[in-house]
Design a protein around this motif. Structure first.
Motif, PDB file in Angstrom:
ATOM      1  N   ARG A 144       5.903   6.098  -6.144  1.00  0.00           N
ATOM      2  CA  ARG A 144       6.579   4.856  -5.784  1.00  0.00           C
ATOM      3  C   ARG A 144       7.168   4.194  -7.043  1.00  0.00           C
ATOM      4  O   ARG A 144       6.751   4.467  -8.160  1.00  0.00           O
ATOM      5  CB  ARG A 144       5.608   3.903  -5.094  1.00  0.00           C
ATOM      6  CG  ARG A 144       5.021   4.499  -3.826  1.00  0.00           C
ATOM      7  CD  ARG A 144       3.916   3.621  -3.284  1.00  0.00           C
ATOM      8  NE  ARG A 144       3.210   4.287  -2.183  1.00  0.00           N
ATOM      9  CZ  ARG A 144       2.113   3.821  -1.615  1.00  0.00           C
ATOM     10  NH1 ARG A 144       1.572   2.684  -2.059  1.00  0.00           N
ATOM     11  NH2 ARG A 144       1.548   4.485  -0.623  1.00  0.00           N
ATOM     12  N   ALA A 145       8.112   3.291  -6.804  1.00  0.00           N
ATOM     13  CA  ALA A 145       8.823   2.658  -7.928  1.00  0.00           C
ATOM     14  C   ALA A 145       7.922   1.731  -8.725  1.00  0.00           C
ATOM     15  O   ALA A 145       8.138   1.532  -9.928  1.00  0.00           O
ATOM     16  CB  ALA A 145      10.035   1.890  -7.394  1.00  0.00           C
ATOM     17  N   ALA A 185      14.436   3.151 -14.291  1.00  0.00           N
ATOM     18  CA  ALA A 185      13.222   3.001 -13.493  1.00  0.00           C
ATOM     19  C   ALA A 185      11.998   3.344 -14.342  1.00  0.00           C
ATOM     20  O   ALA A 185      12.060   4.175 -15.247  1.00  0.00           O
ATOM     21  CB  ALA A 185      13.285   3.911 -12.274  1.00  0.00           C
ATOM     22  N   PHE A 186      10.881   2.675 -14.033  1.00  0.00           N
ATOM     23  CA  PHE A 186       9.627   2.949 -14.730  1.00  0.00           C
ATOM     24  C   PHE A 186       8.765   3.870 -13.875  1.00  0.00           C
ATOM     25  O   PHE A 186       7.650   3.531 -13.490  1.00  0.00           O
ATOM     26  CB  PHE A 186       8.891   1.639 -15.032  1.00  0.00           C
ATOM     27  CG  PHE A 186       9.537   0.799 -16.099  1.00  0.00           C
ATOM     28  CD1 PHE A 186      10.597   1.274 -16.843  1.00  0.00           C
ATOM     29  CD2 PHE A 186       9.069  -0.475 -16.361  1.00  0.00           C
ATOM     30  CE1 PHE A 186      11.197   0.498 -17.830  1.00  0.00           C
ATOM     31  CE2 PHE A 186       9.651  -1.266 -17.348  1.00  0.00           C
ATOM     32  CZ  PHE A 186      10.724  -0.773 -18.085  1.00  0.00           C
ATOM     33  N   ASP A 187       9.299   5.021 -13.594  1.00  0.00           N
ATOM     34  CA  ASP A 187       8.549   6.012 -12.833  1.00  0.00           C
ATOM     35  C   ASP A 187       8.950   7.389 -13.316  1.00  0.00           C
ATOM     36  O   ASP A 187       9.784   7.544 -14.208  1.00  0.00           O
ATOM     37  CB  ASP A 187       8.780   5.846 -11.327  1.00  0.00           C
ATOM     38  CG  ASP A 187      10.256   5.922 -10.942  1.00  0.00           C
ATOM     39  OD1 ASP A 187      11.026   6.580 -11.661  1.00  0.00           O
ATOM     40  OD2 ASP A 187      10.628   5.305  -9.928  1.00  0.00           O
ATOM     41  N   GLU A 221       0.198  -7.642  -7.553  1.00  0.00           N
ATOM     42  CA  GLU A 221       0.110  -7.307  -6.133  1.00  0.00           C
ATOM     43  C   GLU A 221       1.393  -6.592  -5.757  1.00  0.00           C
ATOM     44  O   GLU A 221       2.498  -7.096  -6.013  1.00  0.00           O
ATOM     45  CB  GLU A 221      -0.073  -8.539  -5.269  1.00  0.00           C
ATOM     46  CG  GLU A 221      -0.197  -8.197  -3.789  1.00  0.00           C
ATOM     47  CD  GLU A 221      -0.406  -9.425  -2.909  1.00  0.00           C
ATOM     48  OE1 GLU A 221      -0.448  -9.260  -1.672  1.00  0.00           O
ATOM     49  OE2 GLU A 221      -0.513 -10.534  -3.459  1.00  0.00           O
ATOM     50  N   VAL A 222       1.255  -5.417  -5.144  1.00  0.00           N
ATOM     51  CA  VAL A 222       2.408  -4.597  -4.779  1.00  0.00           C
ATOM     52  C   VAL A 222       2.733  -4.830  -3.310  1.00  0.00           C
ATOM     53  O   VAL A 222       1.861  -4.700  -2.437  1.00  0.00           O
ATOM     54  CB  VAL A 222       2.147  -3.105  -5.047  1.00  0.00           C
ATOM     55  CG1 VAL A 222       3.371  -2.267  -4.672  1.00  0.00           C
ATOM     56  CG2 VAL A 222       1.769  -2.884  -6.506  1.00  0.00           C
ATOM     57  N   VAL A 223       4.006  -5.160  -3.040  1.00  0.00           N
ATOM     58  CA  VAL A 223       4.479  -5.379  -1.674  1.00  0.00           C
ATOM     59  C   VAL A 223       5.708  -4.509  -1.463  1.00  0.00           C
ATOM     60  O   VAL A 223       6.659  -4.591  -2.254  1.00  0.00           O
ATOM     61  CB  VAL A 223       4.825  -6.858  -1.422  1.00  0.00           C
ATOM     62  CG1 VAL A 223       5.425  -7.035  -0.033  1.00  0.00           C
ATOM     63  CG2 VAL A 223       3.598  -7.737  -1.600  1.00  0.00           C
ATOM     64  N   PRO A 224       5.728  -3.673  -0.443  1.00  0.00           N
ATOM     65  CA  PRO A 224       6.942  -2.895  -0.150  1.00  0.00           C
ATOM     66  C   PRO A 224       8.115  -3.821   0.137  1.00  0.00           C
ATOM     67  O   PRO A 224       7.972  -4.862   0.789  1.00  0.00           O
ATOM     68  CB  PRO A 224       6.556  -2.075   1.084  1.00  0.00           C
ATOM     69  CG  PRO A 224       5.064  -2.021   1.050  1.00  0.00           C
ATOM     70  CD  PRO A 224       4.616  -3.325   0.457  1.00  0.00           C
ATOM     71  N   ALA A 257       7.833   4.855  -0.246  1.00  0.00           N
ATOM     72  CA  ALA A 257       7.418   6.098   0.413  1.00  0.00           C
ATOM     73  C   ALA A 257       6.730   7.021  -0.579  1.00  0.00           C
ATOM     74  O   ALA A 257       6.891   6.901  -1.792  1.00  0.00           O
ATOM     75  CB  ALA A 257       8.637   6.777   1.022  1.00  0.00           C
ATOM     76  N   GLY A 258       5.957   7.938  -0.092  1.00  0.00           N
ATOM     77  CA  GLY A 258       5.303   8.931  -0.915  1.00  0.00           C
ATOM     78  C   GLY A 258       3.981   8.428  -1.460  1.00  0.00           C
ATOM     79  O   GLY A 258       3.457   7.381  -1.069  1.00  0.00           O
ATOM     80  N   SER A 259       3.425   9.204  -2.391  1.00  0.00           N
ATOM     81  CA  SER A 259       2.137   8.853  -2.985  1.00  0.00           C
ATOM     82  C   SER A 259       2.312   7.640  -3.907  1.00  0.00           C
ATOM     83  O   SER A 259       3.422   7.222  -4.241  1.00  0.00           O
ATOM     84  CB  SER A 259       1.574  10.042  -3.763  1.00  0.00           C
ATOM     85  OG  SER A 259       2.399  10.314  -4.882  1.00  0.00           O
ATOM     86  N   PHE A 260       1.192   7.080  -4.359  1.00  0.00           N
ATOM     87  CA  PHE A 260       1.224   5.863  -5.151  1.00  0.00           C
ATOM     88  C   PHE A 260       2.038   6.062  -6.432  1.00  0.00           C
ATOM     89  O   PHE A 260       2.818   5.205  -6.822  1.00  0.00           O
ATOM     90  CB  PHE A 260      -0.209   5.441  -5.496  1.00  0.00           C
ATOM     91  CG  PHE A 260      -0.288   4.124  -6.219  1.00  0.00           C
ATOM     92  CD1 PHE A 260      -0.224   2.921  -5.523  1.00  0.00           C
ATOM     93  CD2 PHE A 260      -0.419   4.084  -7.596  1.00  0.00           C
ATOM     94  CE1 PHE A 260      -0.301   1.712  -6.197  1.00  0.00           C
ATOM     95  CE2 PHE A 260      -0.495   2.881  -8.267  1.00  0.00           C
ATOM     96  CZ  PHE A 260      -0.431   1.687  -7.562  1.00  0.00           C
TER      97      PHE A 260
END
Length: 941
Positions: A415-416, A596-598, A445-448, A409-412
Motif C-alpha cells: 500500500r502507498a 512515492a514512499f513505497d 492512523e491509516v485510512v483508505p 489494495a494488496g498487502s500492507f
C-alpha cells in the motif's frame, strides 16, 4: 567657544598694564647733553634693533600671560555640536593680544601693521564668539516654567555594576538630583523605559515630593530598552502638560539596541509629533556609557535538539554561553532546572572575549504539556541579569498523524502508506488497522482514501496524502481550511496522483502545493537524492552524507514539476529534478514529495535513513505548535489559535440573539455540523443563535457565486447589498461581484430551533471550484475580551491578570502589564485547558525571552546621533550638573580653562627666563671699537 563667566572677560583690560608701564618709562627718559655721547652713537645704532626685538618679545609674553589668565578665569568651554572651531578662535585671540602689545614697542610702519593685524584677529574672534552664542547658546535660554519628561532606562544592561553601583541606580540618583535642583515651576513626567515603556505619572507633576516618590519606587525591568517607543510615551505625556517649554531627558547607557536607527520612517513620525507641539522639545541624552574593561558572561540561548519534543525519548537541550566582555573569564558551572527542579550541572572552562561555548544536557520528559526550562551560570562578572535564561518546551504526548492511503489494495507493504506508517511508529497494531498507542510520539492512523470522512480530519496535526488520486470537493475544502488554521499537509505524489486536481487545489492563500505537478518520469537505472541540495530546515540534518545513507537510494519513478507557486525547493535529485518542496500556507505548512514512499518507486523505504527522514518531514510539517516563548512587549501575548483571519462570533443561549452573548470567539469560517450535539458546553443543543461579524476580502476580482447549507436558518449580508437567506438544506444564494483586496462588511446570523443543526457557507471564485469561504478571506471584528480574567504570577512574584480574547490572528492569551523577562505562571480555565490539552490543576508557563543583544553592548554611532539631530535638538551632557544648567538657561560643554592655565604657567616660566636673560645681557660689558680720527682707540662702555 563660549564662557561660563563671560563678565570676567573684563580682566583682559589687564593686558594694558605692561603697555602703560612701557609707555610711561619711555616718556620718563630725558635726553642729557654730553659731548662724548657722540662717540657712542655708532654703538647705539648697532644695538638698537637687537634691543627692540628683546623688548618686543618681553611685551608680547607679558601681554599674552595676562590674557591667558583673564581667559582662564572666564572659564571658556566648547558647547555641544559647536559650529565654530575653538582651535581657531582661541589662537586668534591670543595672537591678537600678543601682537597688540608688541606694536607699542616698534616704531614706524611696522607698528601700525602689527596693531591693525592684532585688532583684526581680536575682532574676528569676538565676532565668532558672538556668532556661537547666537547659534548655540540660544538653545539653553531659560523660558520660565517648563515640562520635563524623565525617561529612565530599565533594561537588562542597566544592571551593569560600575564603581560599586549599578547604572540603573546611578540613573535614578541623578534624576532625583535633577528634580531637587531644577528651577522652580518645573513639572516632571516619569517614564520607565524597557521592552514596554510605561508612564509612571499620567501628566507632568510640579510637586517634587511626589516625583521623588515615583523615582524611589522604580525598579529594573530587564529586556531591551525600546527607546523610540519610550520617546513616544514621553511625547504623549508632555502634551498633557500646561507649560509651553518642553524637554525630554533620557538616562541610559550606550546601547544601540532598541533605538530603531534602521527605520528612518519611525523617526520621521516622531519628528512630526514634536513639530506639532507648542514648542519643539529638546532631547537631552545622559549617556553613562560602558566601562573600558568589562567582565561579562551571558547565557545567550536554550535550544532543544528536536522540533517536536515528546515523552518517548531523550532530548538534548543545548545551552549557549558567550563571553560578551573585554576580559577572559572562568565562570562557574552551568546548571539546568526543569519544572523547578535541578537536573544537572556542567562546567564551561575559560572563555576569552567573544568566545561562545555550547553545553549539552540530555533529558527525557516524563509528562506531556508545557515545561519551564531554566539555565543558570555563576558568571562572576559585572552584569548579573544575563546569567540566566528561560524557555518553555511544549512536550507532546503524541502527534496525531492521518495517513490517507491512495492505494489501499494488496498487502500492507504494497500500500502507498504502509512503509510510512511503520516508519512513524513501528507498532504491529498498525498492520491490524489500529493506532500505534501511547508508546510512540508519532501517532499515525491509516485510512483508505475511498473511506475518508470529515470526522477523520478532526484533531490531526498532520494530514498525509499518500499517492491519493484526488479528493472530493468538500474534503479538499475542509483540509485547506485546516491547513490555513495551523495544521500540516504532506502530499506524497506517487504515480496515481492526478496532477490536474492538485494543480487546481487552491484556497484563500493560493495554491496549496509548493510546485505544480507534472508527468511521471521513469528511469530503470534510478536517480538518487543529492544531499548537497538539502538546504531547507526540514532536511538540513541529512546534508552531511555521513549522517545517513539517503545518497544511495535509487528512485526509478518520480513526478516532474512546474514553476514554484509560492514555495521553495527543499531537496533535489542528482538529475536536477525537485525531490521535496515546502511552503508556508496561512498558519500551516505544506510539503510535497515527488515520488512515492513505497517499493514501486524504488528502494528509498529500505534505507536506514528513511525512518529519521520521515520523522523530520512530518515534524516540520506539523510546525512547533503553540509558541509559549514570546518577545518582551507591553501585554505579552501567546497566539493560541492559529487562524490568520476568521470572523468574530457571538453565541447566545436563545434563538433571538437577546441579551449579552454567552461568549465571543473567533471562528475560522462558517463550516459547522453539530448534529444533535451542543456547539459548546456553555450552550444548549437546541434553541441557540450565532452572529458572525467581520470583513470579507476577496483574493481575486470577479463574480462569486454564494451557496449556503443550514438547519435551521442562516442569513448573510455582504456590504450594503441585499440579505441572502436560506434554511433546511442547501441553496444557491446568488452571485455578487467583488474586487480583489477590497474589504467589505460581512454579517451572518444563524439560529437553531431543534433537531439536527449545521451551518456552512460556500463560494465559487471566478474560474475556481466551490469551496467553504476560507479563513483568509475574512477579517474579524475589533478585539473584544471574553471570559473572566485568569490569574498570573510574574517572574518577580507579583500577581497579574490575563485574558483570553479574539485577535487579528485567531485567538490569544494576553497578560496584563509590561513584560519582565522570565517565566510567567498562568492558572488556566477550562477553555484554555481544552485549547492546549493541559491537565487539570496544572499551571501553564509562559516565557518572556530576554534579548541576547542586551549583553553585546553595541554602542551608538555618530551616524545614529546624526539621525536624532535631524528631528530634535540633541544635547549630550556629561553630568547632572550640565542638565541642571540646561534647565537654568546656562550652557555646558567641554571646558578648556585648564589648557589655558597650564599654558599660562609655562609662559610665566618662559617670560621669567627671557626677562632675566635680557637684563643680564644688557648689564654685561662689551668691547666696542670707536674711531676718533686717524688713530684707532679702544674704549670700554
Amino acid at each position: 567657544m563660549l564662557f561660563l563667566n563671560p563678565w570676567l572677560l573684563a580682566g583682559l583690560v589687564a593686558v594694558a598694564i605692561p603697555i602703560i608701564i612701557h609707555l610711561v618709562r619711555r616718556q620718563a627718559a630725558k635726553p642729557i647733553e654730553w659731548g662724548a655721547m657722540r662717540f657712542l652713537f655708532d654703538t647705539v645704532a648697532m644695538r638698537r634693533r637687537k634691543m627692540e626685538w628683546e623688548d618686543l618679545l618681553l611685551m608680547a609674553a607679558r601681554c599674552l600671560l595676562l590674557g591667558l589668565v583673564a581667559l582662564a578665569i572666564a572659564r571658556p568651554f566648547v558647547p555641544p555640536d559647536s559650529s565654530v572651531p575653538w582651535l581657531f578662535v582661541l589662537p586668534a585671540v591670543l595672537v591678537g593680544i600678543a601682537l597688540l602689545g608688541a606694536s607699542f614697542v616698534l616704531s614706524g610702519k611696522a607698528k601700525w601693521i602689527l596693531r591693525i593685524s592684532s585688532l583684526v584677529l581680536i575682532f574676528a574672534a569676538a565676532g565668532l564668539v558672538l556668532l556661537e552664542r547666537t547659534l548655540n547658546l540660544k538653545r539653553f535660554e531659560a523660558s520660565g516654567r517648563r515640562d520635563v519628561a524623565l525617561i529612565i532606562d530599565a533594561s537588562s544592561s542597566m544592571d551593569l555594576s560600575m564603581d560599586g553601583k549599578t547604572v540603573f541606580t546611578r540613573a535614578v540618583e541623578e534624576a532625583k538630583q535633577l528634580v531637587k535642583e531644577a528651577p522652580r515651576g518645573t513639572a516632571f513626567l516619569v517614564v520607565l523605559g524597557g521592552p514596554a515603556p510605561e508612564a509612571k505619572t499620567a501628566a507632568p507633576l510640579t510637586h517634587r515630593a511626589d516625583v521623588l516618590g515615583v523615582l524611589d519606587s522604580l525598579k529594573p525591568i530587564g529586556g531591551t530598552f525600546r527607546a523610540h517607543e519610550a520617546l513616544g510615551v514621553a511625547t504623549l505625556g508632555l502634551a498633557q502638560g500646561t507649560n509651553a517649554s518642553k524637554e525630554i531627558v533620557v538616562f541610559t547607557d550606550a546601547q544601540r539596541a532598541g533605538w530603531r536607527f534602521d527605520n528612518p520612517n519611525a523617526w520621521d513620525g516622531l519628528g512630526e509629533a514634536w513639530k506639532a507641539m507648542p514648542a519643539k522639545p529638546k532631547l537631552v541624552l545622559r549617556d553613562f556609557g560602558v566601562p573600558n574593561s568589562l567582565r561579562n558572561v551571558s547565557i545567550a540561548s536554550i535550544e532543544p535538539s528536536r522540533r517536536i519534543v515528546g515523552t518517548d525519548r531523550e532530548v538534548i537541550l543545548r545551552v549557549t554561553v558567550e563571553n560578551t566582555g573585554t576580559e577572559a573569564v572562568t565562570p562557574g558551572p552551568v546548571s539546568m532546572e526543569i519544572g523547578g527542579a535541578k537536573t544537572g550541572e556542567k562546567p564551561v572552562g575559560l572563555l576569552v572575549a567573544g568566545q561562545k561555548e555550547t553545553v549539552e544536557f540530555r533529558h527525557r520528559f516524563a509528562k506531556a504539556g508545557p515545561q519551564a526550562v531554566v539555565a543558570r551560570i555563576d558568571g562572576r562578572d559585572d552584569l548579573a541579569s544575563d546569567d540566566k535564561a528561560e524557555r518553555v518546551v511544549l512536550v507532546r504526548g503524541n502527534l496525531p498523524v492521518l495517513l490517507v492511503d491512495g492505494n489501499p489494495a494488496g498487502s500492507f507493504f504494497e500500500r502507498a502508506a504502509g512503509y510510512s506508517a511503520l516508519a512513524l511508529a513501528p507498532s504491529p497494531d498498525l498492520r491490524r488497522g489500529k493506532t500505534a498507542g501511547d508508546a510512540y510520539l508519532m501517532d499515525p492512523e491509516v485510512v483508505p482514501a475511498p473511506e475518508l470522512k470529515e470526522e477523520d480530519l478532526e484533531g490531526r496535526a498532520v494530514i498525509v496524502l499518500a499517492d491519493v488520486p484526488r479528493l472530493p470537493e468538500r474534503l479538499a475544502s475542509k483540509i485547506s481550511a485546516k491547513v490555513a488554521d495551523g495544521a500540516g499537509l504532506f502530499v506524497i505524489a506517487g504515480p496515481r496522483a492526478e496532477a490536474a486536481f492538485y494543480n487546481q487545489w487552491t484556497a484563500g492563500d493560493g495554491p496549496l502545493l509548493a510546485m505544480a505537478l507534472g508527468d511521471v518520469a521513469v528511469d530503470p537505472e534510478g536517480t538518487s537524492p543529492a544531499p548537497a541540495t538539502f538546504l531547507h530546515e526540514a532536511v538540513a540534518l541529512f546534508k552531511d552524507e555521513k549522517n545517513s545513507d539517503l545518497a544511495t537510494a535509487k528512485v526509478k519513478q518520480w513526478r516532474k514539476t512546474g514553476e514554484p507557486t509560492g514555495g521553495v525547493q527543499a531537496a533535489a535529485f542528482l538529475n536536477g529534478d525537485p525531490f521535496l518542496a515546502a511552503k508556508n500556507y496561512g498558519n500551516g505548512r505544506t510539503l510535497l514529495a515527488t515520488c512515492a514512499f513505497d517499493a514501486r518507486s524504488g528502494n528509498l523505504p529500505a534505507l536506514r535513513g528513511f525512518v529519521p527522514l520521515l520523522h523530520e518531514l512530518v515534524a516540520w510539517t506539523a510546525g512547533s505548535g503553540t509558541e509559549l516563548n514570546v518577545e518582551a512587549a507591553w501585554s505579552p501575548s501567546v497566539a493560541l489559535h492559529g487562524s490568520s483571519g476568521g470572523l468574530t462570533a457571538s453565541y447566545w443561549p436563545n434563538r433571538e440573539w437577546k441579551g449579552k452573548p454567552k461568549f465571543v470567539r473567533t471562528d475560522p469560517a462558517i463550516d459547522f455540523r453539530w448534529g444533535d450535539k451542543q456547539p459548546d458546553k456553555r450552550l444548549p443543543a437546541d434553541r441557540f443563535s450565532i452572529e458572525w461579524r467581520g470583513q470579507l476580502v476577496p483574493p481575486v476580482s470577479g463574480e462569486y457565486e454564494l451557496t449556503a447549507e443550514a438547519d435551521d436558518v442562516i442569513q448573510v449580508r455582504i456590504g450594503d447589498g441585499k440579505t441572502f437567506e436560506t434554511g433546511w438544506g442547501r441553496k444557491e444564494l446568488g452571485k455578487i461581484t467583488l474586487e480583489q483586496g477590497k474589504a467589505i462588511p460581512f454579517l451572518a446570523t444563524y439560529y437553531e430551533e431543534g433537531g439536527d443543526a449545521y451551518a456552512r457557507l460556500y463560494w465559487t471564485p471566478p474560474g475556481g471550484m466551490r469551496q467553504i469561504i476560507p479563513t483568509h478571506a475574512f477579517r474579524p471584528e475589533k478585539v473584544r475580551e471574553t471570559g473572566a480574567p485568569l490569574r498570573v504570577m510574574d517572574p518577580t512574584g507579583l500577581p497579574r491578570q490575563a485574558v483570553l480574547r479574539p485577535a487579528r490572528v485567531g485567538r490569544e492569551l494576553a497578560i496584563d502589564g509590561a513584560a519582565v523577562p522570565g517565566i510567567y505562571q498562568v492558572t488556566p480555565d477550562e477553555e484554555l485547558q481544552a485549547l492546549l490539552n493541559l491537565p487539570a490543576g496544572a499551571a501553564m508557563p509562559v516565557a518572556v525571552i530576554r534579548d541576547a543583544g542586551e549583553s553585546q553592548f553595541e554602542p551608538r554611532t555618530l551616524d545614529d546621533l546624526a539621525m536624532i539631530r535631524k528631528h530634535s535638538d540633541l544635547l549630550l551632557p556629561t553630568s547632572v550638573g550640565d542638565i541642571v544648567g540646561v534647565l537654568q538657561g546656562k550652557g555646558f560643554g567641554r571646558e578648556i580653562w585648564k589648557v589655558l592655565a597650564v599654558a599660562g604657567f609655562v609662559l610665566f616660566l618662559l617670560e621669567s627666563v627671557l626677562a632675566r636673560w635680557v637684563s643680564r645681557n644688557r648689564r654685561t660689558a662689551e668691547d666696542v671699537r670707536v674711531d676718533f680720527g686717524q688713530d684707532a682707540v679702544w674704549g670700554r662702555r
